[in-house]
Design a protein around this motif. Structure first.
Motif, mmCIF file in Angstrom:
data_model
loop_
_atom_site.group_PDB
_atom_site.id
_atom_site.type_symbol
_atom_site.label_atom_id
_atom_site.label_comp_id
_atom_site.label_asym_id
_atom_site.label_seq_id
_atom_site.Cartn_x
_atom_site.Cartn_y
_atom_site.Cartn_z
ATOM 1 N N GLY A 187 0.744 -1.240 0.000
ATOM 2 C CA GLY A 187 0.000 0.000 0.000
ATOM 3 C C GLY A 187 0.775 1.291 0.000
ATOM 4 N N HIS A 209 -2.322 3.186 3.526
ATOM 5 C CA HIS A 209 -2.416 1.964 2.718
ATOM 6 C C HIS A 209 -3.312 2.257 1.524
ATOM 7 C CE1 HIS A 209 -2.494 -2.544 2.232
ATOM 8 N NE2 HIS A 209 -3.471 -2.156 1.432
ATOM 9 N N ASP A 211 -4.997 1.297 -2.173
ATOM 10 C CA ASP A 211 -5.455 0.107 -2.882
ATOM 11 C C ASP A 211 -5.333 0.229 -4.397
ATOM 12 O OD1 ASP A 211 -6.058 -1.557 -0.799
ATOM 13 O OD2 ASP A 211 -8.206 -1.135 -0.764
ATOM 14 N N ASP A 224 -7.472 4.951 -0.856
ATOM 15 C CA ASP A 224 -6.862 4.152 0.201
ATOM 16 C C ASP A 224 -7.866 3.130 0.727
ATOM 17 O OD1 ASP A 224 -8.576 5.484 1.931
ATOM 18 O OD2 ASP A 224 -7.015 6.716 2.846
#
Length: 411
Positions: A187, A209, A211, A224
């Protein structure tokens, strides 16, 4: 009898030909333009002489902080369909699918490979209806999307990189104008320009993080794991939040552009997925196949209402089909492929498995593989098929998936 006007396209004034040719962004369109006749061919240069030549050298830093000699490779998705007047005996019959979705990767030497549109794994199965010879005089190839990945100089992929996007990249942009972003190491979001010696971490928050990342209307957007969508100010590398966070409770979020609209696809797994990538990097590669990976159990789709500035849950995609691949997400129209292809569904990959999700009743189907006995397919070269063709041999080719044969609904 109606009077018919015959137009000799080679008689167009020479001064307007470059204006027409340079309005084409896709390399396949430039190729077809230059194949019309000698005057058209000489009016603009080949896209290979201007646009980035892949694989493109790019720096990458390993998990231990050491630099890696890496390359960015490009693959292109096309909708391949026979022309209206197709004299080629190898063309599909009327009972065949109207078109195919193919993924093509071209090496530095000009060698063509067909890749699986979703998994990019090396397989040798082709549908029986797929033509044995692809001549661009007999078939129309429409560019759908581009995908990128990092790989070592030997060609093997660099594990730990989940998504790579590059922009701008058209037939008339050079490598020095390109900017690239990558999501890597569970991430993290990094950025680099062509010629940089190292990557810049865009968000140094250890708890961040991300995606997915896409280019939407010429701008980089990232999401995220909490559903916060941000656009990236490229000059300062600042993240600017884009409307309210999406209140989706799924495990992984995908960004998809469809018909000019902005979508988030929220994927639900049957178990936590975080940490598997680190395990995969630290284990012997031969043991990776024994990892118990999470399985997809559901999807929810949200569309951005740009006037009201909020997210709306989508109950139907209509004619659209979403593809969530390992390296690219995009949408196509089911009507453009025929052959039993259904809209309102999502094709996706779970590690090396491929499935289809029907949004109407939230049922997951499986992919039917179809084999072909022939071992060679050919793609005609730029001079309209008059010269030697580029061939794809069986030990180099991957699955070509016709949308009409992709999914079968489970009872």
């Amino acid at each position: 009898m109606d009077d018919q006007v015959v137009v000799n396209w080679s008689d167009l004034p020479d001064e307007i030909l470059p204006c027409i040719g340079k309005s084409l962004d896709a390399s396949i369109d430039v190729l077809r333009f230059r194949s019309v006749c000698t005057s058209w061919r000489s009016s603009i240069p080949s896209s290979r002489e201007i646009s980035p030549c892949f694989p493109l050298p790019f720096p990458f830093t390993g998990s231990n902080g050491n630099p890696i000699d890496a390359f960015v490779s490009q693959s292109t998705f096309y909708r391949l369909e026979p022309s209206e007047k197709n004299p080629n005996p190898s063309a599909p019959s009327s009972s065949s699918p109207k078109g195919w979705l193919i993924k093509v990767e071209e090496s530095e030497t000009g060698q063509i490979r067909l890749l699986n549109p979703l998994s990019s794994l090396h397989t040798r199965f082709l549908p029986a209806s797929f033509p044995k010879l692809i001549n661009l005089l007999d078939f129309q190839a429409v560019e759908v999307s581009k995908a990128y990945k990092f790989q070592f100089s030997a060609g093997s992929p660099i594990y730990g990189v989940s998504k790579v996007v590059l922009y701008p990249n058209s037939a008339w942009t050079s490598a020095k104008d390109c900017m690239i972003f990558a999501i890597y190491y569970d991430g993290k979001l990094g950025s680099a320009k062509y010629g940089d010696q190292k990557w810049t971490l865009v968000d140094d928050d250890e708890n961040s993080h991300y995606d997915d990342i896409i280019v939407y209307k010429g701008q980089f957007y990232v999401i995220d794991r909490l559903g916060i969508v941000s656009w990236i100010e490229c000059s300062s590398l600042k993240l600017i939040q884009f409307f309210p966070p999406l209140c989706g409770l799924g495990t992984q979020k995908h960004l998809v552009e469809s018909c000019g609209e902005f979508y988030v696809v929220d994927r639900y797994f049957n178990r936590e997925r975080r940490g598997l990538r680190h395990l995969r990097e630290n284990m012997n590669h031969n043991l990776c196949r024994y990892l118990v990976c999470p399985r997809t159990v559901d999807f929810k789709v949200y569309k951005l209402d740009q006037e009201c500035g909020n997210w709306v849950m989508v109950q139907s995609l209509g004619d659209r089909v979403f593809f969530l691949g390992n390296d690219c997400s995009f949408s196509v129209s089911a009507r453009e492929f025929g052959g039993g292809c259904k809209g309102n569904c999502i094709y996706f990959s779970d590690e090396n498995d491929i499935g289809v999700f029907y949004l109407e009743d939230h049922v997951i189907g499986k992919i039917m593989a179809m084999a072909i006995n022939t071992s060679v397919a050919s793609l005609a070269c730029e001079d309209g098929g008059l010269g030697p063709s580029k061939s794809i041999t069986s030990n180099q080719s991957e699955t070509v998936i016709p949308l009409g044969f992709l999914g079968k609904k489970l009872d």
